[in-house]
Design a protein around this motif. Structure first.
Motif, PDB file in Angstrom:
ATOM      1  N   VAL A 508       0.872  -1.175   0.000  1.00  0.00           N
ATOM      2  CA  VAL A 508       0.000   0.000   0.000  1.00  0.00           C
ATOM      3  C   VAL A 508       0.912   1.229   0.000  1.00  0.00           C
ATOM      4  O   VAL A 508       1.622   1.478   0.972  1.00  0.00           O
ATOM      5  N   ILE A 509       0.898   1.985  -1.088  1.00  0.00           N
ATOM      6  CA  ILE A 509       1.852   3.094  -1.207  1.00  0.00           C
ATOM      7  C   ILE A 509       1.226   4.444  -0.875  1.00  0.00           C
ATOM      8  O   ILE A 509       1.942   5.418  -0.625  1.00  0.00           O
ATOM      9  N   ALA A 510      -0.102   4.507  -0.870  1.00  0.00           N
ATOM     10  CA  ALA A 510      -0.774   5.765  -0.509  1.00  0.00           C
ATOM     11  C   ALA A 510      -2.248   5.469  -0.261  1.00  0.00           C
ATOM     12  O   ALA A 510      -2.753   4.398  -0.636  1.00  0.00           O
ATOM     13  N   VAL A 511      -2.923   6.420   0.377  1.00  0.00           N
ATOM     14  CA  VAL A 511      -4.354   6.279   0.658  1.00  0.00           C
ATOM     15  C   VAL A 511      -5.042   7.603   0.337  1.00  0.00           C
ATOM     16  O   VAL A 511      -4.572   8.671   0.740  1.00  0.00           O
ATOM     17  N   THR A 529     -13.459   2.623   6.098  1.00  0.00           N
ATOM     18  CA  THR A 529     -14.326   1.977   5.113  1.00  0.00           C
ATOM     19  C   THR A 529     -14.341   2.706   3.785  1.00  0.00           C
ATOM     20  O   THR A 529     -14.344   2.085   2.710  1.00  0.00           O
ATOM     21  N   ASP A 530     -14.358   4.044   3.825  1.00  0.00           N
ATOM     22  CA  ASP A 530     -14.457   4.814   2.592  1.00  0.00           C
ATOM     23  C   ASP A 530     -13.099   5.196   2.003  1.00  0.00           C
ATOM     24  O   ASP A 530     -13.021   6.008   1.094  1.00  0.00           O
ATOM     25  N   ASP A 531     -12.025   4.631   2.505  1.00  0.00           N
ATOM     26  CA  ASP A 531     -10.698   4.910   1.961  1.00  0.00           C
ATOM     27  C   ASP A 531     -10.518   4.247   0.594  1.00  0.00           C
ATOM     28  O   ASP A 531     -11.056   3.161   0.333  1.00  0.00           O
ATOM     29  N   THR A 532      -9.765   4.924  -0.271  1.00  0.00           N
ATOM     30  CA  THR A 532      -9.321   4.330  -1.527  1.00  0.00           C
ATOM     31  C   THR A 532      -7.818   4.116  -1.432  1.00  0.00           C
ATOM     32  O   THR A 532      -7.058   5.061  -1.219  1.00  0.00           O
ATOM     33  N   LEU A 533      -7.393   2.849  -1.581  1.00  0.00           N
ATOM     34  CA  LEU A 533      -5.987   2.506  -1.415  1.00  0.00           C
ATOM     35  C   LEU A 533      -5.285   2.486  -2.770  1.00  0.00           C
ATOM     36  O   LEU A 533      -5.849   2.015  -3.772  1.00  0.00           O
TER      37      LEU A 533
END
Length: 550
Positions: A508-511, A529-533
């Protein structure tokens, strides 16, 4: 492509015909020999038909009648002995080698001709590109159906667990049997002319169906749109541009090969050149993080991707570093990866193959003011040297010794592998940037000496998957897949608790959260929950990430 040992019925019939022809010639020869033997050794002339009758009786093991009592001489008996043995041999060979396979082929379960799937993607037809797409769809639980016209291929696909419909993809009836009316999309993945026909049939079978067409010749895209395609994808053009950027990166600062993730935050693949400051150091000794500020996600060591790289792994001229950082940090690393002896020499780029990929690469180099020499076996506008790139003299005519790199944009992987070997013998300092048509040949090209390899099937599959799913493939033209995706299974966990790298081999390099890109994420970062990885990994690893965390 799917392969297997089974033979088609037509192929078996051809071999059976040849075998029976050989048996007929053998029987006629024995008939002539028998006729001669009876007249010469027994003094009993017989007609050719009578002799042939005896041979047929012998070969079919139905008996000899009164003829056996007429063989009184040893010479005649020596003629009939091999004739008897030949007959038995023919019988025993015919049954297991031809009749049994023909019966098995006829009785084999026919491939499916219909499906009741809904909400699925129809793939017409099955290619290496389609195979990559199918893997991507399966990892995201998106149903699919492959429409395949070749019966043997459809049988093998069905036996291997693929959802397949056997039929002509250009036929409206076949697409209706594939339940086009209930599908979410159709991918036309054949030659350009066939794809146009598939598009027309698809729009007739299901007017509202979303149709995506892959084209080999980008100049034909308007025709496919006119036929009804909603999207036209030209992976060869994207691949050509990517190979050009990679080939020119050591000698042209204005061709940017980094992938921008957010404002002043990028992911880049850095080729380590022979004679650079990093060559010969281990990852730990290079101290790249402290010297440049970048974060090493992983590294390719002679075609094998490792994440995270072992601190004791040695960096050499075949190493490709996958890193994240800001532009100024990447620039510092770029300086360390360049050759000390060739840093101030512009050199040029040789392009081998002037098809769609090669022509696109040449155009990209011209736009970046990078000198290039185009080699192709055909004489045509844009080609500087006409000849075979696997020939030493052709390479010398293209000034390979003065070239910083060579782009192998060839249609045949076997030729590309051999060309790599030849280039490395003629000009070891020249970097080989190669196109692979099949992802299975990537490892061979690296073993042959290529510094960077990218497969057309991989690029195509990623582009299609990005178009058909909610996941965004950020850089389909990179060796490592970089995607924006959700991970609901990780919600409420820290990255340390989720142990993503150990479970999936991805990083995982950023969120992305509430419109902001978070790049300083450590083991204690908690996923919402609403994070985009933003996740990086090989294609198989990304598929595993989707299966485990999606």
């Amino acid at each position: 492509m799917v392969d297997g040992p089974s033979e088609t019925l037509s192929g078996a019939k051809r071999r059976l015909l040849l075998y029976l022809s050989a048996v007929a010639v053998l029987m006629l020869s024995y008939a002539l020999l028998y006729q001669w033997g009876m007249a010469t050794f027994e003094g009993r002339p017989v007609t050719f038909v009578e002799a042939l009758h005896v041979v047929v009786e012998t070969f079919t093991t139905t008996g000899y009648g009164e003829d056996a009592s007429q063989w009184t001489t040893d010479a005649m008996k020596l003629i009939t002995i091999p004739m008897m043995l030949s007959g038995v041999t023919v019988i025993f060979l015919t049954l297991p080698l031809f009749l049994v396979p023909l019966v098995e082929e006829a009785l084999r379960t026919a491939p499916p001709t219909t499906t009741d799937r809904t909400g699925h993607v129809i793939v017409c037809t099955f290619t290496s590109r389609g195979d990559t797409l199918v893997e991507e769809l399966e990892s995201r639980d998106v149903p699919y159906v492959v429409v395949e016209e070749d019966r043997a291929t459809a049988q093998r696909l069905s036996a291997d667990g693929y959802e397949v419909v056997h039929g002509n993809p250009e036929s409206v009836d076949t697409l209706e049997d594939a339940n086009a009316a209930a599908a979410i999309a159709l991918v036309a993945d054949d030659d350009d002319e066939t794809n146009a026909s598939i598009i027309l049939s698809a729009k007739q079978a299901a007017p509202d169906l979303r149709v995506i067409s892959l084209i080999e010749d980008a100049t034909l895209s308007d025709y496919h749109r006119y036929a009804g395609a909603d999207e036209v994808v030209s992976p060869r053009r994207i691949l050509g541009e990517s190979l050009a950027r990679k080939a020119a990166s050591p000698i042209a600062s204005d061709i940017d090969d980094a992938v921008e993730i957010g404002d002043d935050f990028e992911v880049a693949e850095m080729l380590v050149q022979r004679g650079s400051a990093l060559e010969g150091d281990t990852i730990a000794e290079s101290d790249i993080g402290r010297r440049t500020g970048v974060n090493i996600i992983g590294a390719w060591f002679r075609g094998e991707f490792v994440t995270p790289p072992d601190p004791d792994a040695v960096v050499d001229e075949h190493t490709i570093l996958l890193v994240t950082g800001r532009e100024r940090q990447l620039e510092r690393l770029n300086a360390l990866t360049r050759s000390e002896t060739r840093r101030f020499s512009r050199g040029n780029v040789v392009i081998a193959g002037y098809g769609e990929v090669g022509a696109t690469a040449a155009d990209a180099l011209v736009s970046g003011n990078v000198p290039s020499v185009v080699v192709d076996e055909r004489e045509m506008p844009g080609v500087d040297v006409v000849g075979d790139v696997t020939d030493r003299q052709t390479l010398l005519s293209a000034d390979i010794h003065e070239a910083q790199s060579i782009v192998l944009a060839l249609d045949d992987d076997t030729t590309a592998i051999f060309a790599t070997l030849v280039v490395k013998q003629v000009s070891p300092e020249t970097e080989v940037i190669a196109r692979a048509n099949d992802a299975e040949n990537i490892a061979k090209l690296y073993r042959a000496g290529a510094e960077y390899v990218l497969a057309l099937s991989t690029v195509s599959g990623r582009i299609l998957a990005s178009n058909l799913t909610e996941e965004e493939v950020i850089a389909p033209q990179s060796q490592v897949e970089i995607v924006r995706t959700s991970a609901p299974q990780l919600a409420g966990q820290t990255l340390a608790e989720a142990d993503v790298r150990a479970r999936t081999n991805c990083t995982v390099i950023a969120v992305e959260r509430d419109g902001d890109l978070l790049t300083e994420i450590g083991p204690e970062f908690v996923v919402r929950t609403d994070d985009t990885l933003v996740v990086a990994g090989t294609d198989d690893d990304i598929n595993e990430f989707n299966a485990v965390c999606g």
